[in-house]
Every structure is written in structure tokens, then in C-alpha cells.
Design a protein around this motif. Structure first.
Motif: not given
Lengths: 580, 580
Positions: B257-262
Motif C-alpha cells: 500500500y501507499f498513499q500521499v496522505a494528509r
């Protein structure tokens, strides 16, 4: 604002689910495909396995492999089917004495336990191949095995044919995510968004810019979640969209912006809505409707999954009135067939008060469109929803005029229209029998620029946007006079428009709904990893939840308990199951 | 938990700003570059212009072009310099009578007005080329011009050499964004993130998954913003990271998994912190520290801007103690030089109560590392911060033992260590003069798995992560017994670990800080489009802001006005300038 609704553009897209035949319009998509040719991802880099379970084929026979996965099922302590995100593979449980420890591990671990096995890929004996299984020609001759984590008894079986209540699926979402369908949906979503990014960033120079989510409230923001700050009585709001920020980015000269933006709307309990949702948010400077339309056509074509029929461009497009007429029917065969006509001169001497009022103003005009055969397919409820739309969105009244076969006018204002005006109208508008004429009147400023358009896929609105008003004075007039909004809350935006704002426009696509339609999923909850229930609850972690009073203190708020539910206070620490 | 801090891994990266020479390690990066070869984006698709101002060169001479941009400045009503995001170009204002209307538009429009011009690209007369300007060989012979939007008088000039206070820049952020530096920083950020996505999604099969931001509070979540819901007394919280969700995704079999997360953290007023910030959030199943390390090395190498010297791999790495010793000095020349040694057997008969206690427990051990020449460079404050770190993070006490040149032990416990134990320690640990030995004792469970690592760039921590605990019982022990957290709030995560959680680990990179370092920007506010001030205010829109009481009502909260600021209530509708 005048007559914007007349030119509101609706777009239909061929269904992605194959129920309606796609028209193939391949040249652009082929060119785009070439541009986006990509290598196959390495799925086993960095980790303990050498291969995924699902990728093994006859060509791997003879290779020593290490696999990690979940025990799907066992048969007679001889076969074990191992599952990972990529698929299933059959593992031979060794039966000889020397491998007793391996056999023990593989036979005793409960289903859904996590194991790592190493061994050789071998062909299945002739006749034992399973053509229904992608890995059905091979199996794994195991040499060593390790139990990585044993699974306790599950609340339900991880099999796609199991029927579960949605509340149970949401409570144990991490188990539901193991299903083929959820794995497929989330990967489809990731891939489609990635392709959109390639199209926007790499092919067309858009800049991916993050905008804040701790914001000031917007006018009419009754559906905005509020966040208390450490300043007494001061609150942030969560944005319903990055609308203001993307316009400010255009004023800031960023030229072409996009963002996969999290948005928030507190609508209480509504089925198939989520309190937080995602939109593909796009804005460009120096663009018109045609430009936005080409952009969106290219974007969807480029990002469309390759295993679906390609998207046909140009998208069929129609005005709002046409789309309204065609709801529930097949696609209309008229495109851009209706013209908006300025009929002010016809009514200079009218006795209709509403028209008189409009024409007495400095920029007052009367405009109309004629819908051929409108009396055949426009139901009363269609007309009503059109009137409501015009009233809600543009503060405009719409007067429908039905022309019956006997050439009698049928309309509340019909008897006030003089014979001379009638003839002139028929000539100007090319009015036929069974036509419906829609009239509207108001002040004509430079607003035919605030054109609004929607993107409609299979009857679902998945996108909407407009060419914005970049003139500060006009925007002020629209907000204050037409929309009756509190202009103070937008003073920074109005000021920005005064400091060299370029003409700009954009669109926002509802990503959840788009992916839902492409995946053919029954609900947007099936394309979101951790959705809320229809009442806004996270049934897995039990959110929202009560907080100890000391955690409210820094934010200078206290709970106003409703009188009738005083009793609830005493049950604060009880588990709460709102959907049960 | 035991001794995790001993193996805490710090990593140094060569500076990206060129102040320190980069080591070049090109083979991997060249291979990756080839894989990511991309076409040049089309910057003028869909819009009114044919070209950007900044792209025009001698090779365009003779072409008819349409440009859109802002008036940068005018000289003697003969030359006008037009600016867009891409650069500057000189426009010749026509002087002949027939073009009077064009001249009028171009001469009367204030600086920073938006204009569209059409004309021919011509060579500048010999001797008038400007070698400092990328477009300095050409100019535009204008045939037509349109004023798209006139600019009112600006609060400051949009010139990079203008000194402005940061409060003014934040108040008029949309003007500040027009500066070369902000345009550069935001575009650099967008491009680096896009490359990271290509690496993760396209090269390594990661799935980009969005996790919720309306969450349940986490244990010890005192820094979490709270959001009242429509259920009386129930609140959502904004997450400090997607930590729980990414672990649940691993339990759900999403694999990578990856995410450019706030992410959100309410730290009140702290310089160079933002209440909302972004992290590159990564999690993988079946991975160990080495795997995460390779992933991060590849990720940064692939996404590193090409105009900077390439990143050298493998990253130099060191233990926490080594890193501590080297703070403020040059890079340490010892790598992996220190081993953690189990010295339990030495202390079986110890009189030191703390060690006795530990060893009396079923899994009790004593471990140590020896830092060569530690007495030379470890200051007392270093030892103290190390002890505090171990106490805070792992509930472990650390006993430092200094070995002086005269071979006397110098430590609170030194006198309780018997001569025999001393000799054995010296042999086992290879203790030299000037060594410092760090001892710790506790229950040894399977926690050498919960290894923590940090990524440090130029002395700034930009990333951190760990191999997680995937055993439910152990995680419960760590949370409840060691960290004294309220386990109830994490019951869903603990339960998930029981249902076949794979071994997994991950890392999170602070994107704002990373981009800040790469761009060489003075503050993270310079790489964020719309940052908050150091007191958490949006100076442009004036957020947070007061809300009318009726907007609090649906959320069942009311403001608790602090007694001393009752007066503020009456000034609610006054403009408020918190930073002034």
C-alpha cells in the motif's frame, strides 16, 4: 446569470459495463496507449517471496520458489490451496516421514492462517490439471514451511459466494478486503487514478497541488463539518470542494492545476453518500468549454481500463433541456439543435408584468428556446424540475408555453400574449405544432461566460464544472444580488479577482461514483477501502465516539445534551451499535 | 520492545543543495532513468494560446503565435514584457496609426493585467539580443491584443527581489504564488511526487489507497483535532497518520500500500510546523528492514530531480547511539561497527537489583552495546537524551557505564559490578579504554521484530517506520503493559491481528520537509501552496473564524467562553488579525 441554464451542457457516456454497445473511436486512444506503454510491475521486489501465488504457470516448472500467503482450504491433508492478492496456487503437502514437521505445520494451521512455503514448481500429473484455475497446470512440491501467523476462528468465511450483511462486512472490513471483488475494485481505482495522473501531469503539464482541508466556512456552508480551534469561539471547516483554492491558484498563475481532492459534506443519513469523498479536481487558465470538454474526453479515454471497450469521443452532448427530455429514454438524436434566441424586441409592448419588469431594467432581456415535439415527451414534472433548477441556481423564473396542435397557446401567460407577438415568435423561433417554448427574462450582463456543464455517465452525474467569472464586479453582483450570499466570507476571492485574474474554468469528477460505475459495483462503499455506513459511522472502529471532557477543554467547547437524551450520558462508556 | 532502541537505524543522505559533494553511484539510477523516460508535456493543449511565453526561441522565428500572460513591465511604450508560468517574452508595441487600438490596450493596461496577444515571432535586431533571458534572441511583432482582465493597484510588486514580510505574503498568497520561487517549488513538488508514484505503482505494484480522515480518536491522541458529529457528544478525530488503516490493509491482504496522505496534528503555535501536513505513507507485507531500506533507496533515487546530483546508494546507516555520537560532527566512519551482545549470563549472580529483577522474569535478559571511544565524544546530554528516548519509547532503563583510562568503572552501578563480571564483560564486549558501555535489561519477548528506523537528511528527520508487531498477544502486552495505553480504543486492530495478519512493515516520509530540503527553501511554508501561519491561521481567508450559534446547534456543542475574555464575545463580528 441570465440564461445560463439554457446552455447547461449535459454529456452522455456509453456505459462501461457492456450493456450498451460502445462505438469505437480508436485513433486517439491508440495513440494515447502507445504513449503510456509501461513495464509490468515487479510484485515480489523487497520481500520474502520469490513469486506471487497467482503468477505461476507451466513456464515456471522446475523453479525453486518461496511463496507467502493465506491458507484458502485443504483437502484430505494432501493438498493445500494458498492465496495471495494475485491468485491461488495448489501446494502438495509432503507425506514422507522426513518432512513430518512441514506436514504438521500445513495440516494443523487453521484456514486463513498466514504461511510461507518454499519448494519446486512441478507439473500436475496428466489429467489432474484444472483449466478453471489460472495456475491449474502446476502445483508446488513443498520442502519447507513456516507458520507466520495463526488465524483464530473467523466471524465469517472469506469466500465470495458467502452472503454477508453489509453491517458485518463493514465491522470486519479487513476481512472483507480479502475478497476478490474488493481487491479488484481497489486495484482498479488505484490504476485508473494513476493513468489520470499520467495524462494530466506527464502529457499535459498539469501541476498536482494540495490545498488545505482546515478552511474558513463558505457562504451557505450549512453542510460543512466544523472543527473547533484553540482560539475560543473560532472554528475551521472542512471544505466541500477546493473551489476557492483552485480559483486562487489560477490567480496565482499556476496555469493548470489538478488534485485528487478529499472533500467533505455533512448530509446526515443518506444512502449511497459518504461524509468524505474524493474528486478529481481540475482547473485551467485561458480555457473555454470546448477546451474543458476535449480535456475530459482525453482524460477518460486515456485512463479507461483496457479490458473494457474503449470510450468513444467526442462525447454526445446536449443542452439541459434536451437532456431533461431524454431522461429515461434512449439517447436523443438532436445535438446542439436548439438555439437560444433573444426575443426582447417582440415584447417591448407586452402586458405581461414579469416581462415588463425585466425589460424596464437597463440590461433587461427576454430569451427563449423552442423544444421541437416538446409536448410529446416533456412531462409536467420535467417542466417543474427545470423551473426549480432555474430558480435554485440562477434565480430565474421560467415560463413554459405549450403550443397545441390547434395552435392555441396553453400557458399561464398565453392570454396576455398578443396575436402580433405570437406570429413574430412563431417566425423567430421556428415554432411547430407540439413545440414547447421556454421563456425567461432578466438582466443581461456579461454572464453567458458562467457556463455550467455536467458529465453524465449512465444517468449518474459524475462531473460538473463551469467557466468561472473572473470579473470581480460581476462576481460580487452574482453573489450578493442573485445568490444572496454573505459576500464578506468571500472577500479574499473577490479581491483576488481584482489583481489580474486570468479567465479560467474547470471541472470536478466524482471519483467514487466514476469507479463504482466502471467496476460495476452495487454501491460506492464497494470502491472505498474504509467507508462509513449510511448513518456516517465507522462500524469497525466505532467512530464517531465520545470524548472525555478534558479533551474538549483546549477547544473551549462543551456538549449541549438534548433534554430527551439525558439518559445517554450515563451510558457513555457502553459499546454503541448505531446501525443495529 | 527490548533493545529496539539499540538497533534504531539512522540514515544520512548527501545534501541535495550541492553544499557537500555527492558521491555518484550511477548504475541503478541510469537504469531507472531509462525506465521512466517520458515525453515533454504539451503545455498549450486545450487553451487559447498556441505557445507559452517562456518556450519561444530562434527556432520559432516566422511563426504566428498567440500568447496569454501578465504584463511584467513596459519600457517607453515601445516594449512590453509578458510573463506566464513558463517565463518572460518581449513584445513589440506597434507604433503605426493603423494599430492604434492595439497600442492603446498595451500601453494603458496596468502592470499585472492579463492580456492575450497574437503576432509573429521575429529575431531581435543585431546587438539587441539579451543573453540573460532564455527568450532573449526573439521578440513578438504584435498584430492584435485583448485585455482579458485589468489589474488594480497591488499591495506589493511581484518581483522576486522585493522584500516582503511573510504575513503580507501569506495574506496575498495568490500574488506571492506568481513569484519564480513559489512556481518552482510547487512544480518541483508535483514532479517529485509523480515520480514517486511511478516508482511505487508502475514499477513495484503498490496500490494507492485512500484512508479516512474522519476517524476514531487514538490512544494518547491529545494532539488530534476533533470534529463534532450530529450524534450528541460523539466526535470524529482527524488522524495524525493512517497508521492503523495501513496495518488493517495488510491484514486485508492488499500486500503493498501507499498513499500521499494528509495528516493532522494540533500542536498549537510551533514554528515550522503545520496543523495539516503530508506524508508519503508506505506499508508492505512479508518485508524486513533490509527490504524497506532498498525500497526507500530506490524511491528517492528514482524521484530525485535530474538537475541535482544523483542520490548515492546504499545510504550510509548507523545505529541510534552512533548517530547520536556523530551529531554536529562529520559522518562517523564506523558503520554497523557495534553489536548488541546478550550478557545475561555474566549477571546471573549480580547484586544490582535492577538487573536481578529483569533476570528473575521468565524471558528476562541483559543486553549491551559498547561504543568505542565513547568517552571522547558522548557528552552527558547525549547520554541523557538516549536514556530519555529509551524510557519514552520502550519503557526501558539504560545504564551507561564509562570506562576511564585508569580502567576504573564510572557509573552509578559500577561499584556493584564484581571484578569477575567486569573481566568477562571486557572480554565479551571487546571493551577498550575510553569505551562507553550501555546496558539495558528487561523481558525478552519476540520484540527484536518491532525494529524502528529513521531516515535523516541533512540532520532533519524526514522519515520513520518500523517492522510492526503482527502478533495480537504481544501487541496487547506492549500497548497495555509497556505503553499504558487504553487498549479499548484499539480493540479492532488487536482483533484484526488475530485473524491472519501477515508480517508487515512500513515507513512514512514527511513530504513537506523532504521537498523543502530538496528545493533549498527556508521554510516548509515555501513548499505548500496555502500554508497556515505559525499560530495556525490562514491569513488570506481569516480562518479559523467565528460561527453563528445556529451552525453549532446541529452538532450539540456550545462555546465555553474563558472568563477573562468575555469581552471578545462582543467583538465577534470585528475583523481579527491574530498575527498583527
Amino acid at each position: 446569470m441570465f440564461s445560463c441554464w439554457l446552455s447547461r451542457l449535459c454529456r452522455g457516456l456509453s456505459t462501461p459495463t457492456g450493456r450498451i454497445t460502445h462505438r469505437i473511436h480508436g485513433s486517439l486512444s491508440r495513440r494515447l496507449m502507445l504513449g503510456s506503454r509501461r513495464r509490468i510491475p515487479e510484485l515480489s521486489s523487497f520481500v520474502a517471496r520469490t513469486n506471487t501465488c497467482g503468477e505461476l504457470r507451466s513456464s515456471h516448472v522446475g523453479q525453486e520458489v518461496t511463496l507467502c500467503g493465506w491458507i484458502q482450504y485443504r483437502r484430505q491433508n494432501i493438498f493445500l490451496v494458498l492465496r495471495d492478492f494475485h491468485g491461488l496456487v495448489q501446494v502438495l503437502i509432503p507425506q514422507d516421514e522426513s518432512a513430518a514437521s512441514v506436514k504438521k505445520i500445513l495440516c494443523e494451521a487453521p484456514v486463513e492462517s498466514v504461511v510461507q512455503v518454499s519448494g519446486k514448481v512441478i507439473s500436475r500429473p496428466p489429467g489432474q490439471e484444472n483449466p478453471k484455475m489460472p495456475t491449474g497446470e502446476i502445483e508446488i512440491q513443498v520442502k519447507s514451511a513456516e507458520l507466520l501467523n495463526a488465524c483464530k476462528k473467523l466471524p465469517f468465511e472469506i469466500k465470495d459466494f458467502m452472503k454477508k450483511t453489509e453491517a458485518l462486512r463493514l465491522q470486519y472490513r479487513y476481512l472483507d478486503l480479502r475478497s476478490f471483488q474488493m481487491q479488484h475494485n481497489l486495484r482498479l481505482r488505484s490504476q485508473m487514478v494513476m493513468k489520470m495522473r499520467e495524462y494530466l501531469c506527464n502529457l499535459h503539464g498539469f501541476v498536482d497541488i494540495e490545498t488545505p482541508t482546515l478552511c474558513k466556512r463558505t457562504p451557505g456552508g450549512a453542510k460543512e463539518f466544523i472543527i473547533p480551534s484553540r482560539e475560543p469561539g473560532k472554528f475551521y471547516c472542512l471544505p466541500q470542494s477546493p473551489q476557492q483554492f483552485k480559483q486562487l491558484l489560477m490567480v496565482g498563475g499556476l496555469d493548470r492545476y489538478f488534485q485528487v481532492a478529499r472533500c467533505y459534506r455533512d448530509e446526515g443519513s443518506r444512502p449511497d453518500r459518504q461524509p468524505e469523498f474524493t474528486q478529481i479536481d481540475i482547473e485551467m487558465s485561458f480555457v473555454d468549454q470546448t477546451g474543458i470538454r476535449s480535456l475530459i474526453e482525453g482524460l477518460l479515454q486515456y485512463s479507461w481500463p483496457r479490458d473494457k471497450d474503449p470510450v468513444a469521443v467526442p462525447f454526445p452532448s446536449m443542452t439541459f433541456a434536451e437532456a431533461l427530455a431524454s431522461y429515461g429514454t434512449d439517447k436523443p438524436d438532436t445535438r446542439f439543435g436548439m438555439k437560444i434566441v433573444d426575443i426582447s424586441d417582440v415584447f417591448r409592448n407586452t402586458e405581461v408584468e414579469y416581462l415588463q419588469d425585466a425589460l424596464s431594467k437597463p440590461q433587461g432581456t427576454v430569451k427563449a428556446i423552442c423544444i421541437s415535439e416538446g409536448t410529446k415527451y416533456l412531462k409536467r414534472k420535467d417542466i417543474e424540475s427545470l423551473r426549480k433548477f432555474a430558480a435554485d441556481h440562477f434565480n430565474q423564473e421560467v415560463l413554459p408555453v405549450f403550443l397545441k396542435a390547434n395552435r392555441n397557446w396553453n400557458s399561464p401567460v398565453a392570454k396576455s400574449i398578443m396575436e402580433e407577438q405570437r406570429s413574430e415568435l412563431i417566425r423567430l423561433m421556428d415554432i411547430q405544432e407540439d413545440s414547447v417554448v421556454l421563456l425567461t427574462a432578466g438582466e443581461h450582463r456579461k454572464v453567458v461566460r458562467s457556463q455550467h456543464y455536467d458529465l453524465v455517465l449512465n444517468g449518474s452525474e459524475i462531473g460538473g464544472g463551469s467557466i468561472r467569472i473572473h470579473d470581480a464586479e460581476l462576481q460580487h453582483y452574482v453573489l450578493a444580488t442573485l445568490l444572496k450570499e454573505d459576500v464578506k466570507l468571500l472577500s479574499h476571492l473577490l479581491q483576488a479577482l481584482d489583481f489580474g485574474a486570468p479567465p479560467h474554468g474547470g471541472i470536478a469528477l466524482g471519483l467514487d461514483r466514476l469507479i463504482c460505475l466502471v467496476a460495476g459495483a452495487p454501491s460506492i462503499r464497494d470502491v472505498i477501502a474504509f467507508p462509513k455506513s449510511f448513518r456516517g459511522y465507522d462500524l469497525m472502529s466505532n467512530a464517531p465516539d465520545s470524548l472525555p471532557p478534558e479533551e474538549l477543554k483546549p477547544y473551549h467547547i462543551q456538549v449541549s445534551w438534548p433534554a430527551e437524551s439525558e439518559a445517554e450520558k450515563s451510558s457513555l462508556n457502553q459499546p454503541y451499535h448505531p446501525e443495529s
